[in-house]
Design a protein around this motif. Sequence first.
Motif, PDB file in Angstrom:
ATOM      1  N   GLU A 307       0.838  -1.199   0.000  1.00  0.00           N
ATOM      2  CA  GLU A 307       0.000   0.000   0.000  1.00  0.00           C
ATOM      3  C   GLU A 307       0.877   1.255   0.000  1.00  0.00           C
ATOM      4  O   GLU A 307       1.992   1.267   0.545  1.00  0.00           O
ATOM      5  CB  GLU A 307      -0.905   0.009   1.234  1.00  0.00           C
ATOM      6  CG  GLU A 307      -1.844  -1.185   1.334  1.00  0.00           C
ATOM      7  CD  GLU A 307      -2.896  -1.208   0.258  1.00  0.00           C
ATOM      8  OE1 GLU A 307      -3.407  -0.132  -0.104  1.00  0.00           O
ATOM      9  OE2 GLU A 307      -3.198  -2.298  -0.251  1.00  0.00           O
ATOM     10  N   HIS A 308       0.336   2.330  -0.583  1.00  0.00           N
ATOM     11  CA  HIS A 308       1.069   3.599  -0.616  1.00  0.00           C
ATOM     12  C   HIS A 308       1.117   4.208   0.778  1.00  0.00           C
ATOM     13  O   HIS A 308       0.085   4.280   1.460  1.00  0.00           O
ATOM     14  CB  HIS A 308       0.405   4.583  -1.582  1.00  0.00           C
ATOM     15  CG  HIS A 308       0.394   4.108  -3.008  1.00  0.00           C
ATOM     16  ND1 HIS A 308       1.536   3.937  -3.753  1.00  0.00           N
ATOM     17  CD2 HIS A 308      -0.633   3.768  -3.819  1.00  0.00           C
ATOM     18  CE1 HIS A 308       1.219   3.516  -4.965  1.00  0.00           C
ATOM     19  NE2 HIS A 308      -0.094   3.405  -5.039  1.00  0.00           N
ATOM     20  N   ALA A 310       1.352   7.214   3.671  1.00  0.00           N
ATOM     21  CA  ALA A 310       0.795   8.561   3.806  1.00  0.00           C
ATOM     22  C   ALA A 310       1.801   9.411   4.578  1.00  0.00           C
ATOM     23  O   ALA A 310       2.211   9.044   5.683  1.00  0.00           O
ATOM     24  CB  ALA A 310      -0.541   8.515   4.532  1.00  0.00           C
ATOM     25  N   LEU A 320      -1.354  10.677   0.534  1.00  0.00           N
ATOM     26  CA  LEU A 320      -0.730   9.465   0.032  1.00  0.00           C
ATOM     27  C   LEU A 320       0.458   9.815  -0.857  1.00  0.00           C
ATOM     28  O   LEU A 320       0.379  10.726  -1.692  1.00  0.00           O
ATOM     29  CB  LEU A 320      -1.732   8.620  -0.756  1.00  0.00           C
ATOM     30  CG  LEU A 320      -2.874   7.970   0.032  1.00  0.00           C
ATOM     31  CD1 LEU A 320      -3.753   7.152  -0.918  1.00  0.00           C
ATOM     32  CD2 LEU A 320      -2.332   7.070   1.138  1.00  0.00           C
ATOM     33  N   VAL A 322       2.095   8.454  -3.759  1.00  0.00           N
ATOM     34  CA  VAL A 322       1.780   7.453  -4.777  1.00  0.00           C
ATOM     35  C   VAL A 322       2.919   7.368  -5.786  1.00  0.00           C
ATOM     36  O   VAL A 322       3.373   8.383  -6.324  1.00  0.00           O
ATOM     37  CB  VAL A 322       0.461   7.794  -5.496  1.00  0.00           C
ATOM     38  CG1 VAL A 322       0.138   6.745  -6.557  1.00  0.00           C
ATOM     39  CG2 VAL A 322      -0.678   7.894  -4.485  1.00  0.00           C
ATOM     40  N   THR A 370      -9.144   4.375   1.201  1.00  0.00           N
ATOM     41  CA  THR A 370      -8.093   5.297   1.646  1.00  0.00           C
ATOM     42  C   THR A 370      -8.628   6.703   1.921  1.00  0.00           C
ATOM     43  O   THR A 370      -8.041   7.440   2.713  1.00  0.00           O
ATOM     44  CB  THR A 370      -6.992   5.369   0.579  1.00  0.00           C
ATOM     45  OG1 THR A 370      -7.568   5.714  -0.688  1.00  0.00           O
ATOM     46  CG2 THR A 370      -6.276   4.028   0.452  1.00  0.00           C
ATOM     47  N   LEU A 374      -7.711   8.716   5.253  1.00  0.00           N
ATOM     48  CA  LEU A 374      -7.081  10.030   5.303  1.00  0.00           C
ATOM     49  C   LEU A 374      -7.906  11.003   6.126  1.00  0.00           C
ATOM     50  O   LEU A 374      -7.350  11.836   6.869  1.00  0.00           O
ATOM     51  CB  LEU A 374      -6.879  10.567   3.885  1.00  0.00           C
ATOM     52  CG  LEU A 374      -5.820   9.843   3.039  1.00  0.00           C
ATOM     53  CD1 LEU A 374      -5.821  10.366   1.611  1.00  0.00           C
ATOM     54  CD2 LEU A 374      -4.437  10.008   3.666  1.00  0.00           C
TER      55      LEU A 374
END
Length: 435
Positions: A307-308, A310, A320, A322, A370, A374
Motif C-alpha cells: 500500500e502507498h 501517507a 498518500l 503514490v 483510503t 485520510l
Amino acid sequence: MEKLRNLFSGGIRLKIFRTLLITIVLIIAAYTAVFFYQSNKVEQLVNDAYEAQHEFDAANGQEEQEEAFRDSAVANFHKEMFHARNILILLILLIVATGMASAFSIASRITDPLNTITRRVASMGVRNREFKMEDVYRTGDEIEVLAESFAKQSARTKLYIDQVKRVTAEKERISAELDMASRIQASQLPSLFPPFPDRKEFSLYATMDPAKEVGGDFYDFFMIDSDHMGFVMADVSGKGVPAALMMMVSRVLIKSSLQNGKSPGEALESVNNQLCESNAEDFFVTVWIAVLEISSGKGLAANAGHEHPAFRRKDGSYELRVYRHSMPIGTLRGLKFKEHAFQMHPGDSFFVYTDGVPEATNALKELYGTERMLRALNLEPDANPEQVLARVSQDIEQFVDGAEQFDDITMLCFRYSGAGASLNAAADIQGDLHE
C-alpha cells in the motif's frame, strides 16, 4: 365432556379394564332389554292363541279346564325363560371373566416392556449412555420394533457423542496450539512503547490486529546503528498458521539484510531470492521498507507491491505518496526493486499500513477505502502516533459496525522531531543538573 375424558385417562392397563367394563355393562343392559321385550312379545302371542282356544272351549262348555291349562302353560313358560336368562347371564359372566384375564395378560405384555423401556431411557445419562435390547422387549410385535429402534438410535447417539468428544478434544488441542502460536507471533513484534525512551529525535507507535488467531501481517522497526533506523510494513498472502510461518521467516531475513548494511532495494532483492528457493506453497509478500538517517532526516524506501504510505508535513495534512510499485517478494527470482528517496523535517510524520485498513468491509459490503482513512488521520493530525492509530482504529470499528473481520489490520505511525530535539533534551538535562 371433561368427565368422559377423565374416565378414559390413566395407564394402558386401566384404560383396557375400563373399556371392557363399560362394554360388558352395555351388553348386559342390551340383553336385558331385548329379553324383556321378547318375553312380553311371546307372552302376548300365547295369550292371543289361548284367547282363540278359550272361545272354542266356551262354545263346547270346557271353560274351567281351559283356564287351568292356560295358567299352567304360562307359569311353565316364565319358569323356562327365567332359567334360560340365568344360563345366558352365567355364560356372559364367564366370557367376561375370560376376557378380563386375557385383557390383563395382553395389558401386561404391553405395559411391562413399555415401563421397562421408560425406566431405561430415564436412567440414561453420563455413565449409562446406551440403550440395549433385553429379553423383556422380545415380544414379537410393535413393542420389539420400538425397542430395536431405541437401541439403534442409542448406538448412533453414542457413536455421535464419541465423535463429538474426539473432535472437541482435537479442536481444543488446535486452539491451544493456535493460542501459543499467537503469543509466539506477538512476541516477535516490537510491543514496548516508547521503544527507545532515550531517543528524543522521534516517536512512533504500531499495532497489529489479526483476523484469525495468527496472521500474515507484520511490522518492524529497529536501530541499524546509532544514526540509522529501519522500518518494515509487510503482508503475507494467505491467512492462518502457514502465513504466520512465512511472516516470521520474511521478518528475520529483511531485518538481517538491513542490519548488514544493505539498502532497502538490495535487501528486498536478497530476501526475494532466498524465499523463491523454497516456496513450494507459492506464498508472496508485499513489503514497504525504509531506512531513515536520524541526524539528517534523509530516508530511502522501497515498495514491493504494498500500500502507498501517507506522509504529512509539519502543520499540514496526511497525503498518500503514490508511485509505481515493484513486484511482491517471493514471486520470481532475480527481481530488482526500485528505491524512493524522501526527506523528513522536524514535525513531519508518516503512516504505513496493510491492505486490511482500506479493505475493511461493513455489512453492506462497502470498503473503508483510503479516503476515509485520510479523513480519520487528518481529524487530529498533530496528535501523537498512539492517538493517531487509536483514531483510525475507532473510525474503522464505527464503519464496519460489527461486521466480520476478514483481513489483518496493521498500522505504524512515525513522527520525526529532528536531531535538534535530542540536543535540546540534553541541554535541558544539563541545565537541571547545574541548578
